[in-house]
Design a protein around this motif. Structure first.
Motif, PDB file in Angstrom:
ATOM      1  N   GLU A   1      33.734  24.296  17.397  1.00 20.54           N
ATOM      2  CA  GLU A   1      34.831  23.314  18.015  1.00 20.54           C
ATOM      3  C   GLU A   1      34.484  21.898  17.955  1.00 20.54           C
ATOM      4  O   GLU A   1      35.109  21.321  17.651  1.00 20.54           O
ATOM      5  CB  GLU A   1      35.235  24.088  19.503  1.00 20.54           C
ATOM      6  CG  GLU A   1      36.755  23.530  19.713  1.00 20.54           C
ATOM      7  CD  GLU A   1      36.996  24.349  21.128  1.00 20.54           C
ATOM      8  OE1 GLU A   1      36.359  25.305  21.580  1.00 20.54           O
ATOM      9  OE2 GLU A   1      38.215  24.037  21.662  1.00 20.54           O
TER      10      GLU A   1
ATOM     11  N   ARG B   1      44.305  20.992  12.732  1.00 18.32           N
ATOM     12  CA  ARG B   1      44.629  22.287  12.672  1.00 18.32           C
ATOM     13  C   ARG B   1      43.601  23.291  12.240  1.00 18.32           C
ATOM     14  O   ARG B   1      42.583  22.577  11.554  1.00 18.32           O
ATOM     15  CB  ARG B   1      45.821  22.776  11.587  1.00 18.32           C
ATOM     16  CG  ARG B   1      46.976  22.428  12.057  1.00 18.32           C
ATOM     17  CD  ARG B   1      48.281  22.956  10.981  1.00 18.32           C
ATOM     18  NE  ARG B   1      48.219  21.748   9.987  1.00 18.32           N
ATOM     19  CZ  ARG B   1      47.865  21.787   8.832  1.00 18.32           C
ATOM     20  NH1 ARG B   1      47.760  22.962   8.467  1.00 18.32           N
ATOM     21  NH2 ARG B   1      48.308  20.722   8.086  1.00 18.32           N
TER      22      ARG B   1
ATOM     23  N   GLU C   1      45.546  37.211  23.837  1.00 20.48           N
ATOM     24  CA  GLU C   1      46.243  36.090  22.930  1.00 20.48           C
ATOM     25  C   GLU C   1      46.865  36.798  21.850  1.00 20.48           C
ATOM     26  O   GLU C   1      48.026  36.753  21.773  1.00 20.48           O
ATOM     27  CB  GLU C   1      45.131  35.230  22.336  1.00 20.48           C
ATOM     28  CG  GLU C   1      44.970  34.167  23.722  1.00 20.48           C
ATOM     29  CD  GLU C   1      43.553  33.366  23.203  1.00 20.48           C
ATOM     30  OE1 GLU C   1      43.043  33.874  21.990  1.00 20.48           O
ATOM     31  OE2 GLU C   1      43.081  32.571  24.084  1.00 20.48           O
TER      32      GLU C   1
ATOM     33  N   ARG D   1      50.530  29.055  11.412  1.00 23.09           N
ATOM     34  CA  ARG D   1      49.516  29.472  12.270  1.00 23.09           C
ATOM     35  C   ARG D   1      49.709  30.812  12.624  1.00 23.09           C
ATOM     36  O   ARG D   1      48.563  31.603  12.898  1.00 23.09           O
ATOM     37  CB  ARG D   1      50.001  28.570  13.573  1.00 23.09           C
ATOM     38  CG  ARG D   1      49.334  26.953  13.430  1.00 23.09           C
ATOM     39  CD  ARG D   1      49.670  26.262  14.759  1.00 23.09           C
ATOM     40  NE  ARG D   1      49.068  25.001  14.806  1.00 23.09           N
ATOM     41  CZ  ARG D   1      49.663  23.839  14.510  1.00 23.09           C
ATOM     42  NH1 ARG D   1      51.108  23.936  13.806  1.00 23.09           N
ATOM     43  NH2 ARG D   1      49.136  22.691  14.658  1.00 23.09           N
TER      44      ARG D   1
ATOM     45  N   GLN E   1      44.015  30.998  19.577  1.00 23.12           N
ATOM     46  CA  GLN E   1      44.445  30.244  20.567  1.00 23.12           C
ATOM     47  C   GLN E   1      45.302  29.079  20.061  1.00 23.12           C
ATOM     48  O   GLN E   1      46.333  28.953  20.904  1.00 23.12           O
ATOM     49  CB  GLN E   1      42.784  29.608  21.110  1.00 23.12           C
ATOM     50  CG  GLN E   1      42.850  29.252  22.499  1.00 23.12           C
ATOM     51  CD  GLN E   1      41.403  28.741  22.967  1.00 23.12           C
ATOM     52  OE1 GLN E   1      40.539  28.457  22.098  1.00 23.12           O
ATOM     53  NE2 GLN E   1      41.470  28.467  24.204  1.00 23.12           N
ATOM     54  N   ASP E   2      45.176  28.454  18.840  1.00 17.59           N
ATOM     55  CA  ASP E   2      46.094  27.511  18.467  1.00 17.59           C
ATOM     56  C   ASP E   2      47.612  28.222  18.291  1.00 17.59           C
ATOM     57  O   ASP E   2      48.558  27.737  18.598  1.00 17.59           O
ATOM     58  CB  ASP E   2      45.451  27.210  17.091  1.00 17.59           C
ATOM     59  CG  ASP E   2      46.486  26.087  16.406  1.00 17.59           C
ATOM     60  OD1 ASP E   2      47.000  25.230  17.280  1.00 17.59           O
ATOM     61  OD2 ASP E   2      46.468  26.002  15.235  1.00 17.59           O
TER      62      ASP E   2
ATOM     63  N   LEU F   1      48.706  31.043  19.806  1.00 15.09           N
ATOM     64  CA  LEU F   1      49.220  31.280  21.000  1.00 15.09           C
ATOM     65  C   LEU F   1      49.893  29.954  21.669  1.00 15.09           C
ATOM     66  O   LEU F   1      51.075  30.247  22.308  1.00 15.09           O
ATOM     67  CB  LEU F   1      48.188  31.783  21.968  1.00 15.09           C
ATOM     68  CG  LEU F   1      48.706  32.330  23.381  1.00 15.09           C
ATOM     69  CD1 LEU F   1      49.508  33.576  23.192  1.00 15.09           C
ATOM     70  CD2 LEU F   1      47.549  32.561  24.288  1.00 15.09           C
ATOM     71  N   GLY F   2      49.538  28.894  21.317  1.00 16.58           N
ATOM     72  CA  GLY F   2      50.114  27.557  21.948  1.00 16.58           C
ATOM     73  C   GLY F   2      51.492  27.529  21.198  1.00 16.58           C
ATOM     74  O   GLY F   2      52.484  26.920  21.535  1.00 16.58           O
ATOM     75  N   GLN F   3      51.560  28.055  20.024  1.00 22.58           N
ATOM     76  CA  GLN F   3      52.931  27.935  19.457  1.00 22.58           C
ATOM     77  C   GLN F   3      53.868  29.067  19.826  1.00 22.58           C
ATOM     78  O   GLN F   3      55.174  28.902  19.363  1.00 22.58           O
ATOM     79  CB  GLN F   3      52.740  27.975  17.949  1.00 22.58           C
ATOM     80  CG  GLN F   3      51.768  27.011  17.295  1.00 22.58           C
ATOM     81  CD  GLN F   3      52.171  25.557  17.445  1.00 22.58           C
ATOM     82  OE1 GLN F   3      53.420  25.327  17.578  1.00 22.58           O
ATOM     83  NE2 GLN F   3      50.985  24.604  17.766  1.00 22.58           N
TER      84      GLN F   3
ATOM     85  N   ALA G   1      55.099  29.942  22.509  1.00 24.73           N
ATOM     86  CA  ALA G   1      56.027  29.667  23.466  1.00 24.73           C
ATOM     87  C   ALA G   1      57.352  29.105  22.892  1.00 24.73           C
ATOM     88  O   ALA G   1      58.311  29.249  23.336  1.00 24.73           O
ATOM     89  CB  ALA G   1      55.447  28.641  24.408  1.00 24.73           C
ATOM     90  N   LYS G   2      57.118  28.454  21.453  1.00 24.20           N
ATOM     91  CA  LYS G   2      58.121  28.039  21.028  1.00 24.20           C
ATOM     92  C   LYS G   2      59.170  28.909  20.363  1.00 24.20           C
ATOM     93  O   LYS G   2      60.401  28.650  20.017  1.00 24.20           O
ATOM     94  CB  LYS G   2      57.812  27.036  19.751  1.00 24.20           C
ATOM     95  CG  LYS G   2      56.966  25.891  20.109  1.00 24.20           C
ATOM     96  CD  LYS G   2      56.754  25.066  18.917  1.00 24.20           C
ATOM     97  CE  LYS G   2      55.823  23.805  18.941  1.00 24.20           C
ATOM     98  NZ  LYS G   2      55.194  23.337  17.877  1.00 24.20           N
TER      99      LYS G   2
END
Lengths: 333, 623
Positions: free
Chosen positions: A4, A280, B9, B102, B124-125, B127-129, B131-132
């Motif tokens: 990260e 990304r 996740e 993603r 993680q990335d 999961l952030g999406q 919600a959309k």
């Protein structure tokens, strides 16, 4: 250092590089972005455009922001391979003994500016083939490794210009990207005038060392790519192969030869770098599509019909991008 | 190994994707339903359009309708059959929501144990999406574009249903002809079978002719024939039957028998009917001769009752008294005649109750009963008169063509001759009877006359047994003739049916709409034949000179609409009267009728006296 934080470092470095280059280069955002993508992917770049559009300046600026060894080779018709690679010279030692000693050519640097590469003869142009692919040179009967990283940033005038020699297909294929440099817009031109006709030239800082660059290059290769994205890149490349089952109809009509596997590798690597630059962790179809023109245009060889009708490889690639669906689901959707 | 947080996740991502997958599956089924519906509606609409334009059976519409529904159902099943995989759904959602792959990469990477820290980052990335993702918005329930097309096609198809179908007049005529021909065939078959069952033919030729008729009936019923073909078949069968009949008609004995049969009923039948009528009459009136007087009395009472109904006051009472007296007198007379009239008692009661209307009704009813009794009496008298005409002896019976009676007489004579020793007077009387019968017997063929002669000779020689045998043989000969007459009648019935069928087919009318022209007992009269509008009961027309009929056949012009579908002009003709809608072009009908008339003229079916009139009639029609 965690992945990260490495990614974070990549983004910071990339932003810093863009910032420094932007101090000198006006506009050409996409060209700069593609050049940096090629840099992080470890590929060579061929910049093509009419004289005076800032090709050389871009590469020189890049050499200034990178803390790397830099050499510039001005290609001329009388340039010989030895002038690039180096040669054995008879040298007298301290003891007065004469012996052959290898005198390194300008290729022995991290960053090479091969200016106006198509002005040299094909023989001289071919001298760089081994260096570009194997990152080594064979001179005076000896194999000599080039230091990593090794980038060739070449510029060339459009091939139909007088006194130029078209690059051989084998050499063209070794370039990661072929970037076309176009004319600046009115606003950009105004800015160019402002910067170059008044005051001192902007100073740029070195933002990336060799070690850091190597680390970031390694990080790029770790970026995951989903199988269907890889499959898309493969299908794009296969679509350029004329007279095959997978060929796009436009490829059959206008191409003599399609892209080599290096084309697919380039698409994926470029996609990885672009994904990282955009924050990304994965490659998307869009990354592939954005890189397609620069990655494939020099790898396709048009046929006579295309030349007669003025169809460029860019036309063909654009059509293939429209014809080849990203996924079966996308088609149904 | 996935970190616990990564597991959570991943499960959240998968749950969201499952919701979308479910809705997508339903959506696909819905879409498939409408796609199938569009296909089905198109097929149905097409078949309906074709049905309107071309002669397609109606059942095709039902089948295509069922196919349309089946298409929609199959479309629904096929659409919703496959359960979308999560990876596929993830890729679809990526494209739809521009998530830059993603979700699909995260799902793929989650299964890759070598992905290391990149896997956690990608999950993680992703999961952030998640919600959309709003599955209801992403896959909304709505009518797809194809549904609009399907409904449009359906509306057009339903609209087509209101358009009257086009059928060529030739096709419609053919269909009507086929129906009529089939009906004629069926009826002919049924009637011929009945005839065969009720009167089995004696002669082989008759049996074959009738069997040929049943075959023709079957052919007309089952094989699809044109009107011309059917008429040809009927005409051919008619000529065959006529040949058989003319073969029989050459026998003079049959001619004689036929004319006798036309002139009256058989003796036995007459006797039975007389006895039945006598019984019926005796049950209601002991003295039938008094019926006429009684009726006159009752008519007078009826007149009195009518005047009584119009009067009031004192005159009404007087009229009532007069009526009462007359009724009493009538009642006495009826009692004496042994007549039972229950209405009389009711009438008396009505008179007593001063109800003139009821009284009148009862009297009228009594009068009607009396009328009926009188009619019975008249009929009885008429039959008795016919019975008187029956031949008294063998010669008369043979002369009058009473074959059955003659055969009976011969049998009785044979029995008499066989049974007892006859006295010389009786023998003489018998010989006299036979001698008288010799000459009329010759009209029934030489064989009967010979047999009678033979019997007489044998009797004169004293050989009564052989004489009786000869007489019995003569009786048998007469019975054979009777059976041949039965055959001829069967053939006539067949001809009648053929004529009926021919009328029905040529006029395009149902069997019931055509009337039989009646051919019975007219078969031998070739010279006279049957003419237009004539019936079997009309005789002697053929013998009338043409000029005698000219006045009856003045050409008449008929004005009216002469197009199909328009009202048909109604004209009064002697014969079949047809009213309704014309189904064929006037010109076609006139030409067909003229052709038939020409055929009838050439085959001498039209009486000579009528021929010119028939020609003129059709010439006028053409003009």
């Amino acid at each position: 250092m965690s992945t990260e934080s490495q990614i974070q470092s990549f983004r910071t470095t990339y932003a810093a590089l863009r910032g420094e280059i932007a101090k000198v280069i006006v506009g050409h955002d996409e060209i700069v972005a593609h050049t940096l993508i090629a840099l992080f992917a470890g590929g060579h770049v061929l910049l093509e455009g009419v004289p005076g559009l800032g090709k050389t300046l871009l590469i020189r600026t890049l050499s200034e922001v990178l803390d790397l060894g830099f050499n510039r080779i001005q290609f001329t018709p009388d340039l010989m391979p030895a002038d690039i690679l180096g040669t054995n010279l008879v040298m007298e030692s301290d003891s007065g003994r004469r012996e052959f000693q290898f005198q390194r050519g300008p290729i022995f640097a991290h960053l090479i500016l091969a200016d106006e590469i198509n002005r040299a003869t094909p023989k001289t142009q071919s001298a760089m083939l081994e260096a570009m692919q194997e990152k080594q040179v064979t001179a005076g009967g000896e194999l000599r490794k080039l230091s990593e990283p090794f980038f060739v940033m070449a510029t060339q005038n459009p091939i139909d210009q007088e006194g130029t020699y078209p690059l051989p297909e084998a050499q063209l294929d070794r370039f990661f990207f072929k970037i076309l440099v176009g004319y600046p817009s009115a606003a950009d031109l105004n800015e160019v005038i402002n910067r170059t006709t008044a005051g001192a030239r902007a100073e740029v800082n070195k933002v990336l060392t060799r070690e850091n660059l190597l680390k970031l290059m390694k990080l790029v290769r770790e970026v995951p790519v989903a199988s269907h994205v890889k499959d898309y890149a493969v299908r794009l490349v296969l679509a350029t192969h004329p007279k095959t089952d997978t060929a796009a109809s436009i490829a059959n009509q206008y191409l003599r030869f399609g892209s080599s596997p290096r084309g697919a590798q380039t698409l994926i690597l470029a996609g990885k770098v672009r994904a990282l630059t955009q924050g990304r962790f994965n490659v998307s179809f869009e990354d592939i599509q954005t890189a397609a023109l620069s990655a494939l245009r020099h790898r396709l060889i048009p046929n006579f019909e295309a030349e007669a009708e003025g169809i460029t490889t860019d036309h063909v690639i654009a059509q293939i991008l429209r014809d080849v669906p990203v996924t079966a689901e996308a088609v149904n959707a | 190994m996935l970190r616990p947080t990564s597991v959570s996740e991943l499960s959240q991502i998968q749950a969201a994707l499952r919701r979308v997958a479910r809705r997508r599956r339903r959506g696909r089924a819905w879409h498939g339903f409408w796609r199938g519906g569009l296909l089905g509606a198109s097929v149905w609409g097409l078949s309906l359009a074709l049905f309107k334009l071309m002669p397609i059976p109606t059942v095709v519409l039902w089948w295509t309708g069922a196919l349309g529904i089946a298409c929609a159902v199959i479309g629904f099943i096929v659409g919703g059959w496959r359960r979308p995989e999560l990876a596929e759904t993830a890729r679809w959602v990526d494209v739809q929501l521009r998530l830059r792959e993603r979700l699909s990469t995260a799902l793929e990477l989650a299964a890759n144990a070598d992905a290391g820290s990149w896997r956690d980052l990608v999950l993680q990335d992703a999961l952030g999406q998640v919600a959309k993702i709003e599955s209801k918005k992403l896959v909304p329930v709505r009518f797809p574009k194809v549904a609009r097309w399907a409904l449009g096609v359906l509306v057009v198809a339903v609209g087509l249903g209101f358009i009257p179908e086009y059928r060529s007049s030739a096709h419609q005529r053919r269909q009507a002809d086929t129906k009529v021909i089939q009906e004629a065939g069926a009826r002919m078959l049924e009637l011929t079978k009945q005839e065969l069952a009720q009167h089995p033919p004696v002669l082989d030729s008759t049996r074959k002719s009738l069997e040929a008729l049943t075959e023709l009936g079957t052919k007309l019923e089952r094989v699809s024939l044109t009107r011309g073909e059917a008429l040809k078949e009927v005409a051919s069968a008619t000529s065959r039957l006529q040949e058989s009949l003319s073969g029989l008609g050459k026998n003079p004995a049959l001619q004689k028998m036929t004319s006798a049969a036309r002139s009256g009923r058989p003796a036995e039948d007459l006797q039975k009917r007389i006895e039945a009528l006598q019984k019926q009459l005796a049950a209601q009136a002991e003295d039938p001769e008094a019926l006429e007087d009684l009726q006159k009395q009752l008519e007078q009472i009826q007149q009195l009752a009518q005047s009584y109904a119009q009067q009031t006051g004192a005159s009404a009472a007087a009229a009532r008294q007069q009526l009462s007296n007359a009724l009493n007198a009538f009642s006495q007379s009826a009692l004496q005649a042994g007549l039972s009239l229950p209405q009389l008692d009711d009438a008396i009661a009505a008179l007593a109750a001063a109800n003139p209307d009821q009284f009148l009704k009862d009297i009228t009813a009594a009068l009607t009963d009396l009328d009926k009794l009188r009619a019975l009496k008249d009929k009885l008298e008429s039959l008795q008169a016919q019975a008187e005409k029956l031949g008294r002896d063998l010669a008369e019976q043979l002369q009058q063509g009473q074959v059955e009676a003659a055969a009976d007489t011969l049998e009785k004579l044979a029995e008499k001759l066989q049974a007892a020793n006859l006295s010389p007077e009786e023998m003489r009387a018998m010989l006299e009877e036979l001698t008288k019968a010799q000459s009329p017997a010759g009209e029934y063929g030489d064989q009967i006359a010979d047999l009678l002669k033979q019997a007489m000779e044998q009797m004169q020689q004293g050989d009564q047994g052989k004489g009786a045998q000869s007489l019995a043989a003569a009786a048998q000969e007469l019975k054979d003739l009777l059976q041949q007459l039965g055959d001829a009648q069967s053939l006539l019935a067949g001809l009648d049916n053929l004529d009926h069928a021919s009328q029905s087919i040529s006029m395009g009318l149902g069997w019931g709409q055509c009337q039989s022209r009646g051919m019975s007992f007219n078969w031998f009269a070739d010279a006279g034949g049957k003419g237009a509008g004539s019936s079997s009961t009309e005789s002697g027309l053929a013998d009338r000179p043409p000029e005698a009929l000219a006045g009856d056949f003045e050409p008449t012009k008929i004005k009216g609409q002469i197009s199909p579908g328009a009202p048909m002009p109604s004209i009064t003709l002697k014969g079949v009267s047809i009213k309704g809608q014309s189904r064929v072009q006037y010109e076609e009908a006139a030409t067909a009728a003229q052709t038939e008339a020409q055929a009838a003229l050439s085959q001498e079916k039209i009486p000579r006296a009528y021929r010119n009139a028939v020609r003129d009639y059709f010439d006028d029609l053409k003009q």
